[in-house]
Design a protein around this motif. Structure first.
Motif, short mmCIF file in Angstrom:
data_model
loop_
_atom_site.label_atom_id
_atom_site.label_comp_id
_atom_site.label_asym_id
_atom_site.label_seq_id
_atom_site.Cartn_x
_atom_site.Cartn_y
_atom_site.Cartn_z
N ARG A 288 -1.79 0.53 12.58
CA ARG A 288 0.07 0.14 12.25
C ARG A 288 0.86 0.62 13.63
NH1 ARG A 288 1.10 3.87 8.36
NH2 ARG A 288 2.81 5.18 9.84
N LYS A 294 3.86 -4.80 7.48
CA LYS A 294 4.43 -3.73 7.63
C LYS A 294 4.65 -3.18 6.22
CE LYS A 294 7.23 -4.40 11.27
NZ LYS A 294 6.96 -3.59 12.27
N GLU A 295 3.86 -4.27 5.45
CA GLU A 295 3.46 -3.89 3.66
C GLU A 295 2.42 -2.94 3.86
OE1 GLU A 295 2.33 -8.28 4.31
OE2 GLU A 295 3.51 -6.72 4.65
N LYS A 297 1.23 -0.53 5.81
CA LYS A 297 2.14 0.90 6.19
C LYS A 297 2.53 1.97 5.20
CE LYS A 297 3.40 -1.43 11.07
NZ LYS A 297 4.55 -1.26 12.20
N VAL A 298 1.48 2.48 5.03
CA VAL A 298 2.00 3.52 3.94
C VAL A 298 1.04 4.55 4.16
CG1 VAL A 298 1.00 1.28 1.73
CG2 VAL A 298 -0.84 2.59 3.09
N THR A 299 1.35 5.57 3.52
CA THR A 299 1.66 6.93 4.37
C THR A 299 -0.06 7.27 4.16
OG1 THR A 299 1.25 7.64 1.77
CG2 THR A 299 3.38 7.42 3.18
N SER A 300 -0.71 8.78 4.67
CA SER A 300 -2.21 9.10 4.94
C SER A 300 -1.92 9.49 3.84
CB SER A 300 -1.75 9.94 6.28
OG SER A 300 -1.62 10.69 5.47
N GLU A 302 -1.49 8.36 0.73
CA GLU A 302 -1.49 7.10 0.10
C GLU A 302 -2.67 7.16 -0.93
OE1 GLU A 302 0.03 3.06 -1.71
OE2 GLU A 302 1.72 4.28 -0.77
N ILE A 303 -3.21 6.41 1.09
CA ILE A 303 -4.34 5.99 1.86
C ILE A 303 -5.28 6.91 1.09
CG2 ILE A 303 -6.00 5.71 3.94
CD1 ILE A 303 -2.94 4.93 5.54
N ASN A 306 -5.74 6.45 -2.30
CA ASN A 306 -6.85 5.11 -2.33
C ASN A 306 -7.97 5.06 -2.27
OD1 ASN A 306 -4.30 3.63 -3.68
ND2 ASN A 306 -3.56 3.13 -1.56
N THR A 375 -8.09 -2.39 7.57
CA THR A 375 -6.63 -2.72 7.42
C THR A 375 -6.16 -3.97 6.68
OG1 THR A 375 -5.81 -1.34 8.52
CG2 THR A 375 -3.64 -2.73 7.66
N THR A 402 -4.98 -0.28 1.10
CA THR A 402 -3.96 -0.04 0.43
C THR A 402 -4.09 0.29 -1.54
OG1 THR A 402 -3.32 -2.61 1.51
CG2 THR A 402 -2.13 -0.65 2.46
#
Length: 874
Positions: A288, A294-295, A297-300, A302-303, A306, A375, A402
């Motif tokens: 991060r 930037k695409e 960099k999702v929220t924890s 959401e991680i 997934n 990542t 992601t």
């Protein structure tokens, strides 16, 4: 040079730590003497390659260093290691770890240059300057101590002048691996050779070569000029195109066994891994902060959503991240424990990890996990995947946090071939066939087009996929017809000529098909790597994980109860007439066999010749099996006997745990009665016997596989044959309202659900996307029944004669439903038998009921509660 050659006893801890180190220190398993590329014979004095440290983070520096090593290797030059300097994110930058860094860094602080020197000649900058100061008029400051001594600021200043001096006095190589491919030894030789690169390999890059000027230059220099596009970042597996097959192998050996971290990294990692248990935890790398993409960099939260399907309940999740926010990490909290670097170090007394090595150690820790999620676009994550390949991790696939992930057994996450432009994703070829225990590159079977072998190949394919057997499953199909070849979902099908008659003797013998197909395949496809020789009537119980490198001893199945080699055997007497093999050299082995392609290519021609001789003189059906042994003895190919396979009726104690079952004979019960025979089986009939009736364990496993797969095929094919374009699907789960969604008859959702009904792992996590915003997750054990019907079909009235009865069926978790049947119909009998089987504790199976012309209900027999005849409603 700074070296870490001895064990760090404090870091290693107990014997378990040493055992883990031996397991993950992959380069130690190199079993052959290092091979180097030939030196430049035109050079009369030593030639050198210098390079600059990349301006990016550590793994960018690593990639550029690998490129310099490769160029030095193929040109036979001495690699000059640059002087100390500040490295981004190691010694300076916004995310430099607190503590020890500061200062300056050197290549030898991170990489074991002693091992590397076995493959490439290496010298440090001060040593080189002192050796060649007169020849190249090198300034005094570069060899009188100023390079490594003095204040940090002074060393940095000297290293800057070093770069400038090289740019002015050395011959620059202005190539970018993302823009250029080195054709070695030159462009024309590669184009004319047997290994001309593919378009995917080239991927729009321009071919370059070492011309006479470059070959004769005493010093070649790789500058790092980011503003001019001169950085050595690129896919290391496709930096060079060769005119022979040996070149790529030498590069892979170099990168695997020569370019590795200092042992101290693995010693510390081994001690920390022991706190979690090797391959007993999952791991994730989350890049991060200053990351430019930037695409990703999702929220924890959401991680966590997934990655949940591939994690196991209760297992630790190791998190490697440059994110320092405690709030971010809290979003990853789950039932299993979250573990960070600080947690592990605090729990492991006596471990001291220099701050500059922490990122490398974390890569090894991630490599030691059961499953790893990285990542996207991160070269740190991609190198973890390569390390996992090197240490033979159970799952070396590429997963990104992601993506909405699924359990590996239900998804196809095998690493796809990468192109020349993809340097942020690792290429499987870097470790395939070059790591101990990875498994064969090819699992090879040969058949004709007879329908009897089609179902056997499908069953083999199913088990190959279920156990996640490494490598590629290849089916050679011998046919002279232009008809379409058999279709498979996972098998690569290759057409070969039908040749079951020997062209010289006229002898008709089906095994000739196998041998001539082998010969055609190795001639036309030139396979390289280890090959597992199979028959179609095999199933996998577990994966074959052994691997055979070039020049290494192949493995073959012990031929139990083989009485063919007695002194007066007709085979031995015949052999003496036309073979140089000695009786004492003959091994009692057969296939399955695991052999490297180099030996396989030598073996096949003589195997064919000897088969014809044995057929002509003995007429025996074992002629090809005997010829395999005799041809190997002639050629000096010695096998390590192994129990790969359990053949029907072989003693259990001799083949216990064999990964393959060969159902060449009848399956019998304890009384010697035949329970099942492949020649009588019609796919995909329901088995009328229970696996527990078989005498031997491996026979029970075989019957269980056939029974489960047949039930799945019957269920899946009935849905696939449904005529409507859209089906209404209802899924019944424990403690939930039925889920209703719509899908196509042959959709992946249906396939996954039917497979889940048949799998044994009740803790497997599944999910269904109800709509774009709603996802239902559940475990396999929660799945009770599946009901399919035609979408939007209006209810139609049923008309029944007086002779029909109403049968009420109750399945756990579902509303009661009725069907109408004759009193003694097979449906009623099957249902009543199923209820009785539940009471007896028999093995579970998938059942279905056809409630009308357009609707079927699938359910597990164990969920069937009752069946009763009731009055017809008014």
């Amino acid at each position: 040079m700074q070296k870490y050659r001895s064990m760090d006893v404090a870091a290693m801890g107990d014997d378990a730590g040493r055992a883990t180190f031996d397991r993950i220190a992959y380069w130690q398993a190199a079993r052959s003497r290092p091979k180097r590329f030939p030196h430049n014979e035109q050079a009369h004095s030593p030639q050198y390659l210098t390079f600059e440290i990349d301006s990016g983070g550590f793994n960018n520096i690593r990639q550029a260093f690998e490129y310099a090593v490769v160029v030095a290797a193929i040109t036979g030059r001495v690699l000059v290691l640059p002087p100390p300097r500040r490295w981004y994110l190691i010694n300076y930058g916004p995310l430099t770890r607190e503590g020890e860094p500061g200062g300056v860094s050197r290549i030898e602080d991170f990489f074991d240059v002693s091992d590397l020197s076995r493959y490439v000649s290496i010298i440090t900058a001060p040593e080189w300057a002192a050796r060649e100061r007169t020849r190249f008029d090198i300034p005094d400051e570069f060899f009188k101590g100023e390079v490594n001594n003095g204040s940090i600021e002074h060393q940095v200043e000297v290293s800057g002048r070093w770069d400038r001096w090289l740019r002015e006095n050395a011959h620059p190589i202005l190539w970018n691996p993302l823009s250029n491919v080195i054709f070695h030894p030159d462009i024309q030789s590669v184009l004319d050779g047997p290994c001309a690169p593919t378009a995917r390999f080239i991927d729009g890059r321009v071919a370059v070569e070492m011309d006479d000027m470059l070959r004769q230059a005493p010093i070649l220099h790789l500058p790092c000029a980011n503003d001019r596009g001169f950085r050595q970042l690129g896919q290391v597996s496709s930096m060079v195109a060769f005119d022979n097959t040996e070149g790529p192998d030498l590069i892979r050996q170099l990168l695997r066994n020569g370019v590795h971290y200092v042992p101290r990294v693995f010693e510390i990692a081994a001690s920390l891994i022991n706190r979690l248990g090797l391959f007993e935890y999952s791991a994730i790398h989350i890049r991060r902060n200053d990351f430019q993409y930037k695409e990703v960099k999702v929220t924890s939260t959401e991680i966590a959503k997934n990655i949940a399907p591939i994690l196991r309940d209760g297992e630790p999740l190791y998190v490697a991240t440059d994110e320092t926010s405690a709030e971010f990490l809290s979003g990853l909290r789950r039932e299993g424990k979250i573990v960070t670097w600080a947690d592990l170090v605090a729990a492991t007394p006596g471990v001291h990890a220099p701050a500059w090595l922490v990122a490398c150690i974390e890569q090894v820790i991630c490599a030691g996990a059961r499953v790893f999620v990285g990542t996207q676009f991160s070269t740190m994550s991609s190198y973890v995947v390569r390390l996992r390949g090197f240490i033979d991790a159970p799952d070396a696939a590429t997963y990104y946090h992601t993506e909405s992930l699924r359990d590996p057994i239900l998804s196809d996450h095998t690493i796809r071939p990468v192109s020349g432009q993809e340097y942020m994703r690792e290429d499987e070829t870097l470790w395939r066939d070059h790591r101990s225990g990875y498994g064969p590159k090819y699992a090879l079977i040969c058949t004709d087009t007879h329908p009897s072998v089609q179902w056997q190949c499908e069953l083999l394919e199913h088990t190959w996929r279920a156990v996640r057997q490494p490598g590629e499953l290849v089916r050679l199909v011998a046919t002279n017809s232009d008809n379409a070849l058999p279709e498979h979902r996972w098998i690569r099908v290759v057409r070969t000529r039908f040749s079951n008659v020997h062209p010289d003797t006229g002898d008709e013998y089906p095994p000739y098909n196998r041998l001539y197909s082998f010969q055609q395949w190795i001639t036309e496809y030139d396979p390289h790597g280890s090959i597992l020789i199979l028959d179609p009537d095999y199933i996998f119980r577990s994966p074959v994980t052994e691997s055979v490198g070039e020049g290494e001893m192949p493995l073959a199945q012990t031929w139990i109860d083989c009485g063919l080699w007695s002194e007066k055997s007709r085979f031995v007497e015949t052999m003496r007439e036309f073979s140089s093999a000695r009786r004492e050299d003959l091994q009692r082995v057969t296939w399955p066999a695991l052999i490297h392609s180099s030996d396989f290519k030598r073996l096949v021609p003589r195997w064919i010749e000897l088969t014809a001789h044995f057929r002509e003189h003995t007429g025996a059906w074992e002629s090809d099996m005997v010829a395999f042994v005799v041809a190997s003895a002639e050629l000096g190919i010695r096998y390590k006997p192994s129990n790969f396979a359990a053949w029907m009726n072989w003693p259990e104690e001799l083949v216990k745990g064999a990964p393959i079952v060969h159902y060449c004979q009848k399956v019998q019960d304890t009384d010697g009665k035949t329970l099942w025979w492949k020649r009588d089986y019609r796919p995909w009939q329901q088995l009328n016997v229970m696996p527990q009736q078989a005498k031997l364990d491996y026979c029970r496993d075989l019957l269980a596989v056939v029974k489960r797969y047949a039930a799945w095929r019957r269920a899946g094919e009935s849905v696939a044959r449904t005529e409507p374009d859209i089906l209404e699907l209802r899924v019944y789960l424990k403690n939930r309202q039925p889920l209703q969604l719509y899908c196509q008859p042959g959709s992946q959702a249906l396939t996954v659900l039917f497979e889940a009904m048949e799998e044994d792992d009740g803790n497997q996590t599944l999910f269904l996307e109800i709509d774009s915003e709603q996802r239902i997750e559940f475990t396999q054990s929660d799945l009770i029944a599946i009901e399919t019907g035609v979408a939007n079909d209006e209810d139609s009235a049923r008309h029944h004669d007086d002779e029909f009865l109403r049968v009420v069926v109750q399945v756990s978790g579902m509303p009661e439903f009725s069907l109408f049947s004759e009193p003694d119909s097979p449906a009623v009998q099957v249902l009543r038998s199923a209820v009785a089987a539940n009471a007896s504790g028999a093995e579970d199976e998938v059942m279905y009921l056809q409630t009308d012309d357009t609707q079927r209900i699938y359910f597990l027999r164990s969920c069937l509660q009752s069946v009763r005849v009731a009055p017809e409603p008014e």
